[in-house]
Motif scaffolding. Structure first.
Motif, short mmCIF file in Angstrom:
data_model
loop_
_atom_site.label_atom_id
_atom_site.label_comp_id
_atom_site.label_asym_id
_atom_site.label_seq_id
_atom_site.Cartn_x
_atom_site.Cartn_y
_atom_site.Cartn_z
N GLU A 224 -7.00 -60.30 10.87
CA GLU A 224 -8.16 -60.14 11.63
C GLU A 224 -7.38 -58.95 12.44
O GLU A 224 -8.02 -58.32 13.50
CB GLU A 224 -8.37 -61.41 12.60
CG GLU A 224 -8.88 -62.37 11.86
CD GLU A 224 -10.25 -61.81 11.16
OE1 GLU A 224 -10.93 -61.15 11.96
OE2 GLU A 224 -10.55 -62.17 9.90
N ARG A 225 -6.18 -58.42 12.42
CA ARG A 225 -5.39 -57.54 13.49
C ARG A 225 -5.04 -56.32 12.44
O ARG A 225 -4.73 -55.47 13.16
CB ARG A 225 -4.37 -58.08 13.98
CG ARG A 225 -4.77 -59.40 14.69
CD ARG A 225 -3.51 -60.25 15.39
NE ARG A 225 -2.87 -59.53 16.24
CZ ARG A 225 -1.82 -60.05 16.87
NH1 ARG A 225 -1.21 -61.02 16.46
NH2 ARG A 225 -1.28 -59.24 17.78
N VAL A 226 -4.64 -56.21 11.18
CA VAL A 226 -4.30 -55.26 10.74
C VAL A 226 -5.35 -54.62 9.51
O VAL A 226 -6.06 -55.40 8.57
CB VAL A 226 -3.07 -55.41 9.80
CG1 VAL A 226 -2.61 -54.33 8.82
CG2 VAL A 226 -1.93 -55.94 10.68
N LEU A 227 -5.78 -53.48 9.78
CA LEU A 227 -6.91 -52.87 8.82
C LEU A 227 -6.12 -51.77 7.99
O LEU A 227 -5.54 -50.95 8.46
CB LEU A 227 -8.05 -52.11 9.96
CG LEU A 227 -8.96 -51.44 9.23
CD1 LEU A 227 -9.99 -52.29 8.46
CD2 LEU A 227 -9.84 -50.64 10.13
N LEU A 228 -6.58 -52.09 6.85
CA LEU A 228 -6.34 -50.98 5.66
C LEU A 228 -7.72 -50.03 5.48
O LEU A 228 -8.90 -50.64 5.15
CB LEU A 228 -6.14 -51.54 4.40
CG LEU A 228 -4.89 -52.45 4.29
CD1 LEU A 228 -4.66 -53.10 2.71
CD2 LEU A 228 -3.69 -51.74 4.82
N THR A 229 -7.53 -48.73 6.04
CA THR A 229 -8.92 -47.99 6.08
C THR A 229 -9.13 -47.04 4.86
O THR A 229 -10.16 -46.54 4.74
CB THR A 229 -8.59 -46.79 7.30
OG1 THR A 229 -7.68 -46.23 6.83
CG2 THR A 229 -8.37 -47.73 8.74
#
Length: 360
Positions: A224-229
């Protein structure tokens, strides 16, 4: 001088530092009035097949007469050059030497054959240009011809506004060398503190490693805190920079790291791995203090490969930055100073053009 023919690897399609440097160099050379022809050399470089190497040799003009007035000056990306020493030696014998542009020297771990291939290719070149002092030093230590250095430039950028809670950014294709797994492990050590993070970079360069990174994020409870864009450009990438408070580049091997100077240009401090060329990028705009040590806009961390020592070290520095206002302010002050002294791309192009110009 005649036109410049830049031969680049056709198999690197993600936004690598080498591709960005090549593109900005071409634009800068053209702005100076140079006639530049960019040719993508197809093949799985540096491990191309015999047919692909023959096509590369033809682009060097090994079957043509020796260079004369108005003849193209050939500049070869190092990823191609080190995979085709035979062709470069034949070109040199025919009086058609090419310059070689090295973004990253062959790593020692590649083995003796790869290092010998690199040495032959560079000794056959008319000259060698490195895009970092770190890379040039590595080649000089191997007894190779002394290369010239033309550092990357950087565009001026607006000051990032940051976020609450703090937002961290990693800009690099998802590749084992970029060590996003270490970044995830370091972030896991500070999961009790408020922050968010984005990993911006291609997930297609190495799909298996990308799956490992996704799995590590989930296993660490950071989903919920690390986004792979994925790979971003233009306004989408600028939006990521704008909301960032700290960036990380913890590559195992890095000749320079243009993401570092881009971060500094946005007024964002950076954590990098010590012993890599990213340290040069981090210190590029800094001035020495009264005691002779530069006030870095971030920190260069000793992060050994393997084991559990590195994630803990990274986690401790992240915790200090997140919890200690003095650390955050010191890094912000240093980056405010450094961002105004970064070199631009026009200087890079001017230096390369001066090197390639016929002498005498």
């Amino acid at each position: 001088m005649g036109p410049i023919r830049l031969l680049v690897p056709g198999n690197i399609r993600h936004s690598s530092g080498g591709n960005v440097y090549n593109a900005r160099l071409v634009a800068g050379l053209q702005a100076l009035g140079a006639d530049v022809d960019v040719v993508a050399v197809e093949g799985s470089w540096p491990d191309a097949g015999a047919g692909e190497r023959r096509r590369f040799g033809a682009l060097l003009g090994t079957g043509e007469p020796a260079a004369g007035p108005g003849q193209a000056v050939v500049l070869v990306d190092g990823l191609v050059a080190v995979g085709a020493p035979d062709e470069l030696e034949l070109a040199a014998t025919a009086g058609r030497q090419a310059w070689v542009l090295i973004h990253m020297p062959v790593p020692e771990s590649a083995g003796r054959a790869a290092l010998e291939s690199e040495a032959r290719a560079l000794r056959a070149a008319a000259g060698v240009i490195c895009t970092s002092t770190w890379a040039a030093t590595r080649l000089a230590e191997r007894g190779l011809p002394q290369p010239a250095v033309t550092l990357p430039g950087v565009d001026p950028a607006p000051q990032a506004t940051g976020s609450k809670p703090p937002h961290l950014l990693v800009v690099a294709a998802l590749l084992p060398n970029k060590d996003q797994l270490l970044a995830v492990e370091g972030l896991a050590h500070v999961r009790d503190l408020p922050w968010t993070a984005s990993f911006v970079g291609s997930d297609q360069a190495d799909p298996d490693y990308a799956r490992e990174v996704r799995g590590a994020i989930t296993a660490s409870g950071l989903g919920e805190r690390v986004l792979l864009t994925g790979e971003l450009a233009g306004a989408a990438l600028e939006a990521e920079w704008a909301r960032t408070d700290l960036s990380l580049l913890v590559s195992r091997h890095e000749a320079f790291g243009m993401a570092v100077t881009e971060s500094v240009a946005h007024g964002i401090p950076v954590l990098v791995r010590g012993g890599t060329g990213a340290v040069e990028a981090l210190g590029l705009g800094t001035l020495a203090t009264d005691d002779g040590d530069p006030r870095l806009p971030g920190a260069a961390l000793p992060l050994p490969e393997g084991g559990q020592e590195s994630p803990g070290r990274l986690g401790r520095v992240l915790r200090q930055w997140l919890e200690d206002p003095e650390t955050r302010e010191n890094w912000r002050a240093a980056v405010r100073d450094a961002r105004t002294r970064l070199p631009d791309w026009s200087r890079t192009a001017e230096e390369v053009l001066a090197l390639l110009a016929p002498k005498g």
